[in-house]
Design a protein around this motif. Structure first.
Motif, PDB file in Angstrom:
ATOM      1  N   GLN A 139     -20.002 -22.987 -48.089  1.00  0.00           N
ATOM      2  CA  GLN A 139     -19.515 -22.948 -49.466  1.00  0.00           C
ATOM      3  C   GLN A 139     -18.220 -23.737 -49.602  1.00  0.00           C
ATOM      4  OE1 GLN A 139     -18.657 -18.993 -50.756  1.00  0.00           O
ATOM      5  NE2 GLN A 139     -17.371 -19.673 -52.453  1.00  0.00           N
ATOM      6  N   GLY A 140     -18.199 -24.662 -50.569  1.00  0.00           N
ATOM      7  CA  GLY A 140     -16.974 -25.379 -50.875  1.00  0.00           C
ATOM      8  C   GLY A 140     -16.722 -26.620 -50.049  1.00  0.00           C
ATOM      9  N   MET A 141     -17.511 -26.868 -48.992  1.00  0.00           N
ATOM     10  CA  MET A 141     -17.343 -28.097 -48.222  1.00  0.00           C
ATOM     11  C   MET A 141     -18.126 -29.204 -48.916  1.00  0.00           C
ATOM     12  SD  MET A 141     -15.361 -27.182 -45.686  1.00  0.00           S
ATOM     13  CE  MET A 141     -14.630 -25.947 -46.755  1.00  0.00           C
ATOM     14  N   ASP A 142     -17.522 -29.810 -49.930  1.00  0.00           N
ATOM     15  CA  ASP A 142     -18.211 -30.824 -50.711  1.00  0.00           C
ATOM     16  C   ASP A 142     -17.523 -32.167 -50.555  1.00  0.00           C
ATOM     17  OD1 ASP A 142     -16.008 -29.639 -52.017  1.00  0.00           O
ATOM     18  OD2 ASP A 142     -16.637 -30.513 -53.917  1.00  0.00           O
ATOM     19  N   GLY A 143     -18.310 -33.220 -50.461  1.00  0.00           N
ATOM     20  CA  GLY A 143     -17.752 -34.542 -50.260  1.00  0.00           C
ATOM     21  C   GLY A 143     -16.994 -34.599 -48.940  1.00  0.00           C
ATOM     22  N   LYS A 144     -15.790 -35.144 -48.977  1.00  0.00           N
ATOM     23  CA  LYS A 144     -14.955 -35.189 -47.770  1.00  0.00           C
ATOM     24  C   LYS A 144     -14.184 -33.882 -47.611  1.00  0.00           C
ATOM     25  CE  LYS A 144     -14.199 -40.195 -47.602  1.00  0.00           C
ATOM     26  NZ  LYS A 144     -13.170 -41.274 -47.579  1.00  0.00           N
ATOM     27  N   TYR A 145     -13.987 -33.480 -46.358  1.00  0.00           N
ATOM     28  CA  TYR A 145     -13.188 -32.288 -46.068  1.00  0.00           C
ATOM     29  C   TYR A 145     -12.581 -32.436 -44.688  1.00  0.00           C
ATOM     30  CZ  TYR A 145     -17.514 -30.949 -43.632  1.00  0.00           C
ATOM     31  OH  TYR A 145     -18.619 -30.935 -42.831  1.00  0.00           O
TER      32      TYR A 145
ATOM     33  N   TRP B  98     -12.865 -22.728 -47.400  1.00  0.00           N
ATOM     34  CA  TRP B  98     -12.743 -22.749 -45.946  1.00  0.00           C
ATOM     35  C   TRP B  98     -14.073 -22.396 -45.295  1.00  0.00           C
ATOM     36  CZ3 TRP B  98     -13.763 -18.310 -43.125  1.00  0.00           C
ATOM     37  CH2 TRP B  98     -13.908 -17.150 -43.866  1.00  0.00           C
ATOM     38  N   ALA B  99     -14.225 -22.820 -44.052  1.00  0.00           N
ATOM     39  CA  ALA B  99     -15.387 -22.454 -43.242  1.00  0.00           C
ATOM     40  C   ALA B  99     -14.922 -22.353 -41.794  1.00  0.00           C
ATOM     41  CB  ALA B  99     -16.492 -23.504 -43.372  1.00  0.00           C
ATOM     42  N   PHE B 100     -15.449 -21.365 -41.074  1.00  0.00           N
ATOM     43  CA  PHE B 100     -15.008 -21.129 -39.704  1.00  0.00           C
ATOM     44  C   PHE B 100     -16.233 -20.866 -38.824  1.00  0.00           C
ATOM     45  CE2 PHE B 100     -12.340 -18.232 -36.727  1.00  0.00           C
ATOM     46  CZ  PHE B 100     -12.144 -19.292 -35.855  1.00  0.00           C
ATOM     47  N   ASP B 101     -16.539 -21.817 -37.965  1.00  0.00           N
ATOM     48  CA  ASP B 101     -17.623 -21.685 -36.998  1.00  0.00           C
ATOM     49  C   ASP B 101     -16.982 -21.224 -35.688  1.00  0.00           C
ATOM     50  OD1 ASP B 101     -19.857 -21.835 -35.476  1.00  0.00           O
ATOM     51  OD2 ASP B 101     -20.186 -23.990 -35.712  1.00  0.00           O
TER      52      ASP B 101
ATOM     53  N   ASP C  36      -8.073 -11.560 -43.875  1.00  0.00           N
ATOM     54  CA  ASP C  36      -7.793 -11.736 -45.299  1.00  0.00           C
ATOM     55  C   ASP C  36      -8.863 -12.602 -45.952  1.00  0.00           C
ATOM     56  OD1 ASP C  36      -5.411 -10.297 -45.114  1.00  0.00           O
ATOM     57  OD2 ASP C  36      -4.282 -12.085 -44.562  1.00  0.00           O
ATOM     58  N   LEU C  37      -9.244 -13.670 -45.268  1.00  0.00           N
ATOM     59  CA  LEU C  37     -10.238 -14.577 -45.816  1.00  0.00           C
ATOM     60  C   LEU C  37     -11.591 -13.894 -45.955  1.00  0.00           C
ATOM     61  CD1 LEU C  37      -9.353 -17.835 -43.819  1.00  0.00           C
ATOM     62  CD2 LEU C  37      -8.736 -17.274 -46.164  1.00  0.00           C
ATOM     63  N   GLU C  38     -11.928 -13.070 -44.980  1.00  0.00           N
ATOM     64  CA  GLU C  38     -13.221 -12.405 -44.991  1.00  0.00           C
ATOM     65  C   GLU C  38     -13.342 -11.378 -46.120  1.00  0.00           C
ATOM     66  OE1 GLU C  38     -13.734 -10.784 -41.122  1.00  0.00           O
ATOM     67  OE2 GLU C  38     -14.290 -12.693 -40.212  1.00  0.00           O
ATOM     68  N   THR C  39     -12.228 -10.944 -46.653  1.00  0.00           N
ATOM     69  CA  THR C  39     -12.273  -9.959 -47.743  1.00  0.00           C
ATOM     70  C   THR C  39     -12.222 -10.624 -49.118  1.00  0.00           C
ATOM     71  OG1 THR C  39      -9.861  -9.701 -47.719  1.00  0.00           O
ATOM     72  CG2 THR C  39     -11.155  -8.219 -46.324  1.00  0.00           C
ATOM     73  N   LYS C  40     -12.174 -11.934 -49.159  1.00  0.00           N
ATOM     74  CA  LYS C  40     -12.074 -12.639 -50.433  1.00  0.00           C
ATOM     75  C   LYS C  40     -13.270 -13.565 -50.631  1.00  0.00           C
ATOM     76  CE  LYS C  40      -7.086 -12.422 -51.023  1.00  0.00           C
ATOM     77  NZ  LYS C  40      -7.152 -11.696 -52.289  1.00  0.00           N
ATOM     78  N   GLY C  41     -14.425 -12.979 -50.894  1.00  0.00           N
ATOM     79  CA  GLY C  41     -15.593 -13.763 -51.268  1.00  0.00           C
ATOM     80  C   GLY C  41     -16.298 -14.442 -50.121  1.00  0.00           C
ATOM     81  N   THR C  42     -16.093 -13.990 -48.909  1.00  0.00           N
ATOM     82  CA  THR C  42     -16.726 -14.620 -47.762  1.00  0.00           C
ATOM     83  C   THR C  42     -18.226 -14.355 -47.755  1.00  0.00           C
ATOM     84  OG1 THR C  42     -14.746 -14.353 -46.482  1.00  0.00           O
ATOM     85  CG2 THR C  42     -16.749 -14.745 -45.252  1.00  0.00           C
ATOM     86  N   SER C  43     -18.963 -15.368 -47.354  1.00  0.00           N
ATOM     87  CA  SER C  43     -20.392 -15.193 -47.146  1.00  0.00           C
ATOM     88  C   SER C  43     -20.711 -15.537 -45.701  1.00  0.00           C
ATOM     89  CB  SER C  43     -21.185 -16.126 -48.075  1.00  0.00           C
ATOM     90  OG  SER C  43     -22.555 -16.091 -47.775  1.00  0.00           O
TER      91      SER C  43
ATOM     92  N   ALA D 169     -18.691 -18.193 -40.721  1.00  0.00           N
ATOM     93  CA  ALA D 169     -18.207 -17.536 -41.932  1.00  0.00           C
ATOM     94  C   ALA D 169     -17.604 -18.598 -42.840  1.00  0.00           C
ATOM     95  CB  ALA D 169     -17.165 -16.476 -41.597  1.00  0.00           C
ATOM     96  N   TYR D 170     -17.734 -18.382 -44.154  1.00  0.00           N
ATOM     97  CA  TYR D 170     -17.142 -19.338 -45.083  1.00  0.00           C
ATOM     98  C   TYR D 170     -16.890 -18.660 -46.417  1.00  0.00           C
ATOM     99  CZ  TYR D 170     -22.084 -19.741 -46.420  1.00  0.00           C
ATOM    100  OH  TYR D 170     -23.374 -19.473 -46.789  1.00  0.00           O
ATOM    101  N   GLY D 171     -16.036 -19.267 -47.217  1.00  0.00           N
ATOM    102  CA  GLY D 171     -15.720 -18.672 -48.504  1.00  0.00           C
ATOM    103  C   GLY D 171     -14.602 -19.425 -49.196  1.00  0.00           C
ATOM    104  N   SER D 172     -14.033 -18.792 -50.201  1.00  0.00           N
ATOM    105  CA  SER D 172     -12.915 -19.375 -50.943  1.00  0.00           C
ATOM    106  C   SER D 172     -11.784 -18.357 -50.997  1.00  0.00           C
ATOM    107  CB  SER D 172     -13.349 -19.770 -52.356  1.00  0.00           C
ATOM    108  OG  SER D 172     -13.839 -18.647 -53.062  1.00  0.00           O
ATOM    109  N   TYR D 173     -10.577 -18.869 -51.078  1.00  0.00           N
ATOM    110  CA  TYR D 173      -9.392 -18.015 -51.092  1.00  0.00           C
ATOM    111  C   TYR D 173      -8.575 -18.349 -52.323  1.00  0.00           C
ATOM    112  CZ  TYR D 173      -5.211 -15.586 -49.470  1.00  0.00           C
ATOM    113  OH  TYR D 173      -4.134 -14.739 -49.359  1.00  0.00           O
ATOM    114  N   ASN D 174      -8.075 -17.317 -52.989  1.00  0.00           N
ATOM    115  CA  ASN D 174      -7.273 -17.520 -54.191  1.00  0.00           C
ATOM    116  C   ASN D 174      -6.291 -16.364 -54.311  1.00  0.00           C
ATOM    117  OD1 ASN D 174      -6.309 -17.784 -56.895  1.00  0.00           O
ATOM    118  ND2 ASN D 174      -8.144 -18.944 -57.416  1.00  0.00           N
TER     119      ASN D 174
END
Length: 220
Positions: free
Chosen positions: A60-66, A98-101, A131-138, A147-152
């Motif tokens: 999620q969110g890794m679009d275009g260049k990252y 963000w994304a974390f393999d 913190d990241l895992e509790t904010k919309g992580t899938s 794991a991946y998601g967005s943080y705000n």
């Protein structure tokens, strides 16, 4: 005449909303200009979702260049950072994808990925993987460690004693010398946005109020 008044009220409301917007304090937060504006340490490079396969292709969110940290199995720390000015600011609105393999060759060691805003050489606000895992992580598949998601979040920087701040993304890889050599965790970052937390000025609030009242009155 009524259509014109409705249009005028709508324009007034939009002007009020625009007045609350803030510019991104981060340069090249979408990495379309590669790593320009960023300082790196360790293994940090640019990737592109076009034509790639594997876990990051669906993150999620890794679009275009990252940006990718730790792609080439390097031990130790990979860091991506940028300094920015916070003169006159008390609060920051921070967001990123963000994304974390984190499933790698030393599965029994704890690799970590975190972000924080820092000033005066000290961590000021730390954002951990928990913190990241509790904010919309899938989770794509927990067994595969992706794991991946967005943080705000809005953070308080009123205690800062300088006008400079630094946003840091860091992957810390721990190798397990007992069983494996090398590590392979990878962290992806995209769409980094840091703005002054919106605090509408009286004139902005007035514009929004006039627009809303006008639209409500016309509907009645």
């Amino acid at each position: 005449m009524k259509k014109f008044l409705t249009f005028l009220c709508a324009v007034t409301l939009v002007l009020g909303l625009v007045g609350t917007a803030s510019a991104n304090l981060i340069t090249n937060g979408d990495f379309n200009a590669d790593l320009n504006g960023w300082t790196t340490n360790g293994d940090v490079r640019i990737a592109n979702t076009a034509g790639i396969s594997g876990p990051f292709a669906i993150a999620q969110g890794m679009d275009g260049k990252y940006a990718l940290l730790g792609l080439k199995n390097t031990d130790g720390k990979s860091t991506l950072r940028q300094d920015f000015d916070v003169t006159g600011l008390d609060k920051l609105a921070i967001s990123f994808n963000w994304a974390f393999d984190y499933w790698d060759n030393s599965a029994s060691a704890d690799d970590t990925f975190l972000s924080f805003v820092r000033q005066d050489g000290r961590p000021a606000h730390k954002i951990t993987l928990i913190d990241l895992e509790t904010k919309g992580t899938s989770f794509r598949n927990p067994d595969n460690g992706m794991a991946y998601g967005s943080y705000n979040e809005v953070i308080d920087i009123s205690g800062y004693t300088t006008d400079d701040a630094r946003l840091i993304f860091r992957l810390m890889e721990e190798s397990d010398s007992y069983y494996w050599t090398g590590t392979a965790s990878v962290a992806g970052i995209d769409n980094v946005n840091v703005t002054a937390a919106p605090v509408p000025e009286p004139s902005t609030i007035l514009l929004m109020g006039i627009g809303l009242l006008g639209l409500v009155g016309y509907s009645r």
